[in-house]
Design an enzyme around this catalytic site. Structure first.
Site, PDB file in Angstrom:
ATOM      1  N   ARG A  83      42.096  25.051  58.971  1.00 55.39           N
ATOM      2  CA  ARG A  83      42.975  25.356  58.153  1.00 55.39           C
ATOM      3  C   ARG A  83      44.935  25.475  58.532  1.00 55.39           C
ATOM      4  NH1 ARG A  83      42.137  30.378  53.835  1.00 55.39           N
ATOM      5  NH2 ARG A  83      44.827  30.564  53.775  1.00 55.39           N
ATOM      6  N   ARG A  92      41.823  24.477  50.885  1.00 52.33           N
ATOM      7  CA  ARG A  92      41.393  24.720  52.648  1.00 52.33           C
ATOM      8  C   ARG A  92      40.233  24.957  52.614  1.00 52.33           C
ATOM      9  NH1 ARG A  92      43.268  31.059  50.073  1.00 52.33           N
ATOM     10  NH2 ARG A  92      44.480  29.382  48.820  1.00 52.33           N
ATOM     11  N   ASP A  95      38.171  29.422  54.536  1.00 52.69           N
ATOM     12  CA  ASP A  95      38.799  30.641  53.607  1.00 52.69           C
ATOM     13  C   ASP A  95      38.216  32.137  53.906  1.00 52.69           C
ATOM     14  OD1 ASP A  95      41.030  32.327  52.616  1.00 52.69           O
ATOM     15  OD2 ASP A  95      40.066  31.927  50.044  1.00 52.69           O
ATOM     16  N   ASP A  97      38.107  36.506  53.956  1.00 50.14           N
ATOM     17  CA  ASP A  97      38.907  38.009  53.669  1.00 50.14           C
ATOM     18  C   ASP A  97      38.048  38.856  53.535  1.00 50.14           C
ATOM     19  OD1 ASP A  97      41.242  36.739  52.441  1.00 50.14           O
ATOM     20  OD2 ASP A  97      39.866  35.525  51.241  1.00 50.14           O
ATOM     21  N   GLN A 198      36.732  58.696  13.723  1.00 48.34           N
ATOM     22  CA  GLN A 198      38.141  57.942  13.505  1.00 48.34           C
ATOM     23  C   GLN A 198      37.584  56.570  12.745  1.00 48.34           C
ATOM     24  OE1 GLN A 198      38.087  56.799  17.669  1.00 48.34           O
ATOM     25  NE2 GLN A 198      38.146  54.459  17.406  1.00 48.34           N
ATOM     26  N   VAL A 313      43.764  40.488  26.060  1.00 47.15           N
ATOM     27  CA  VAL A 313      42.812  39.676  26.060  1.00 47.15           C
ATOM     28  C   VAL A 313      42.698  38.436  24.847  1.00 47.15           C
ATOM     29  CG1 VAL A 313      41.113  38.827  28.001  1.00 47.15           C
ATOM     30  CG2 VAL A 313      41.315  40.917  28.887  1.00 47.15           C
TER      31      VAL A 313
HETATM   32  P1  AMP Z   1      37.686  49.898  21.630  1.00 50.09           P
HETATM   33  O1  AMP Z   1      36.044  49.821  21.878  1.00 50.09           O
HETATM   34  O2  AMP Z   1      37.710  49.119  20.678  1.00 50.09           O
HETATM   35  O3  AMP Z   1      37.475  51.556  21.148  1.00 50.09           O
HETATM   36  O4  AMP Z   1      38.484  49.958  22.890  1.00 50.09           O
HETATM   37  C1  AMP Z   1      38.363  49.935  24.091  1.00 50.09           C
HETATM   38  C2  AMP Z   1      39.758  50.013  24.895  1.00 50.09           C
HETATM   39  O5  AMP Z   1      39.176  48.668  25.158  1.00 50.09           O
HETATM   40  C3  AMP Z   1      40.876  50.107  24.170  1.00 50.09           C
HETATM   41  O6  AMP Z   1      41.461  50.717  25.013  1.00 50.09           O
HETATM   42  C4  AMP Z   1      41.442  49.104  23.674  1.00 50.09           C
HETATM   43  O7  AMP Z   1      42.411  48.868  23.536  1.00 50.09           O
HETATM   44  C5  AMP Z   1      40.983  47.896  25.231  1.00 50.09           C
HETATM   45  N1  AMP Z   1      41.101  46.863  24.412  1.00 50.09           N
HETATM   46  C6  AMP Z   1      40.276  46.118  23.804  1.00 50.09           C
HETATM   47  N2  AMP Z   1      40.263  45.022  22.855  1.00 50.09           N
HETATM   48  C7  AMP Z   1      41.237  44.507  24.012  1.00 50.09           C
HETATM   49  C8  AMP Z   1      41.140  43.105  24.407  1.00 50.09           C
HETATM   50  N3  AMP Z   1      41.812  42.106  23.136  1.00 50.09           N
HETATM   51  N4  AMP Z   1      42.672  43.390  25.791  1.00 50.09           N
HETATM   52  C9  AMP Z   1      42.616  44.384  26.494  1.00 50.09           C
HETATM   53  N5  AMP Z   1      41.921  45.549  25.823  1.00 50.09           N
HETATM   54  C10 AMP Z   1      40.995  45.187  24.875  1.00 50.09           C
END
Ligand code: AMP
Length: 437
Positions: A83, A92, A95, A97, A198, A313
């Site tokens: 390596r 590589r 690797d 780890d 909610q 995400v």
């Molecule tokens: P929920 O199930 O929609 O109440 O979301 C639960 C948690 O996941 C909350 O803190 C959201 O903000 C987070 N969450 C939902 N969608 C995303 C996303 N696309 N990226 C990152 N976090 C997320």
């Protein structure tokens, strides 16, 4: 003897042979007893994609070497097999780890255990599950008393607890919170609870997607310690009267369009914090206002925990992941990309020097309105702390929006930053041009 897990990978030359040779060398070391070797998995390279696929595996062994000594042996094997230093993510021959070393958490200049990126990497977790099935087992806990008892046990063992509250129907956004919690904490609890408090009376509480089996399967890929899955009657028993109400910041943005929503959110997270008593709770930036509300509750009510907010995400085309995306028709799903596109365009205009909020919002709105049937609840720029509307960008602000596509309400946001010494800002305020961004 300590049980220890090693990750092994290769993407140069004869990959199987390299891995075999490394394992043979490992077997020869006194004080190491290999217990199990995983199957080898072919994985796409990460970070730098113009290279061969990797073969990845995991090894379970027992040793009475210190973690540092073990690391020295692994480095020597890597060197003996040829390596050489490349760049990060580079190809590589071999690797090796240390992923996990007993129950220890180690952070020195040369060694971080558990491996800090292992929970973000499926190519590590998949083979690890072959040799360490015990790390991927979880309990499903349905009652508050059982949850408390479980936490008491973890506390007696001095474990740190990370907590990820969700409403289930999990996607990679949720999993990124779990991965962050795994990285920081000894134990991770995920709650799944569709919280009626909610949802407004005309909202989608009843049709909100629910699938515990599917959620369990996803969580199993990373490994959590408990899924808290209480019933509505356990959380809100007959005669329930107490709610948590955060003022001002809940009246803006989504709060204006979903009366009572944040009261329900504040109540459930406060209850969950009291039940789980985590060290750190993880929330997504996707629900930016929600994260701010929760931070406020924690500081105002002196709740002893840390909050971490994890980046949004997105799907490959930019749409923010959401459990509600499954409601979208194929056409709506395609059109919904306009949200992120308009936010990115806004961000680019801020980078070019645009500071007038009205102009930025007008552009976003114009773009969204190209989708004739999309119905905008709001597009706003707000102070990231107070969530008050701003009309000039100074420092960091959030651009947040909520838009209906048919019967589905989607939210998204982006943080933008205007540095006071930005060239255009200076020009507009009569200052000198030529300053770098
Ligand atoms: P929920 O199930 O929609 O109440 O979301 C639960 C948690 O996941 C909350 O803190 C959201 O903000 C987070 N969450 C939902 N969608 C995303 C996303 N696309 N990226 C990152 N976090 C997320």
């Amino acid at each position: 003897m300590v049980i220890c897990f090693i990750g092994i990978g290769s993407n140069l030359g004869n990959r199987e042979k390299n891995i075999e040779k490394a394992i043979a060398k490992l077997r020869k070391i006194k004080n190491i007893k290999i217990e199990k070797v995983s199957r080898l998995y072919r994985t796409r390279p990460e970070g730098y994609i113009r290279q061969n696929d990797f073969l990845n595996g995991a090894i379970r062994l027992q040793t009475n070497l210190e973690a540092g000594e073990l690391l020295t042996h692994l480095k020597k094997i890597e060197k003996d097999l040829g390596r050489y230093e490349t760049f990060r993510f580079g190809p590589r021959i071999i690797d090796l780890d240390i992923l996990i070393y007993g129950n220890q958490r180690i952070k020195t200049k040369d060694l971080a255990i558990p491996h800090p990126r292992m929970y973000a990497r499926d190519f590590v977790l998949t083979p690890l599950a072959d040799v360490a099935p015990e790390l991927f087992k979880h309990k499903i806990i349905r009652t508050i008393s059982a949850m408390r008892a479980f936490i008491k046990l973890l506390r007696a063992e001095n474990k740190t607890i990370g907590f990820v509250p969700t409403m289930g129907y999990l996607h990679q956004g949720h999993l990124s919170l779990v991965r962050a919690a795994k990285k920081d904490c000894d134990k991770v609890v995920v709650s799944i609870f569709v919280n009626p408090a909610q949802f407004g009376s005309k909202e989608d509480f009843r049709r909100y997607p629910r699938d515990l089996k599917r959620d369990e399967k996803l969580l199993k890929q990373i490994g959590v310690d408990a899924i808290f899955y209480p019933g509505v009657k356990a959380v809100y028993p007959k005669g329930y009267l107490t709610y948590v109400s955060v003022e001002k910041i809940t009246e803006r943005l989504c709060g204006k369009y979903r009366p009572g929503h944040f009261r329900g959110v504040a109540t459930i997270v406060t209850k969950l914090f009291n039940i789980v008593q985590p060290d750190t709770a993880y929330f997504g930036q996707k629900d930016f206002q929600q994260a701010r509300v929760i931070e406020k509750i924690i500081s105002d009510l002196n709740i002893p925990l840390k909050v971490k907010v994890v980046p949004i995400v997105r799907e490959p085309d930019g749409l923010a992941m959401s459990s509600r995306n499954v409601y979208l028709s194929p056409q709506e799903r395609k059109d919904a990309v306009v949200l992120y596109r308009s936010l990115r365009n806004a961000e680019a205009s801020v980078k070019r020097g645009e500071r007038v909020v009205k102009v930025i919002i007008r552009n976003i709105t114009k773009e969204i309105k190209k989708i004739a049937y999309a119905r905008i609840d709001y597009v706003e720029m707000a102070d990231t702390e107070t969530l008050e509307k701003v009309d000039k960008i100074n420092g960091e602000v959030v651009i947040a929006l909520a838009v209906w596509f048919g019967k589905t309400r989607l939210i998204d946001n982006i943080l933008v930053m205007a540095k006071p010494n930005c060239r255009l800002a200076r020009l507009r305020s009569g200052g000198q041009a030529g300053i770098k961004w």
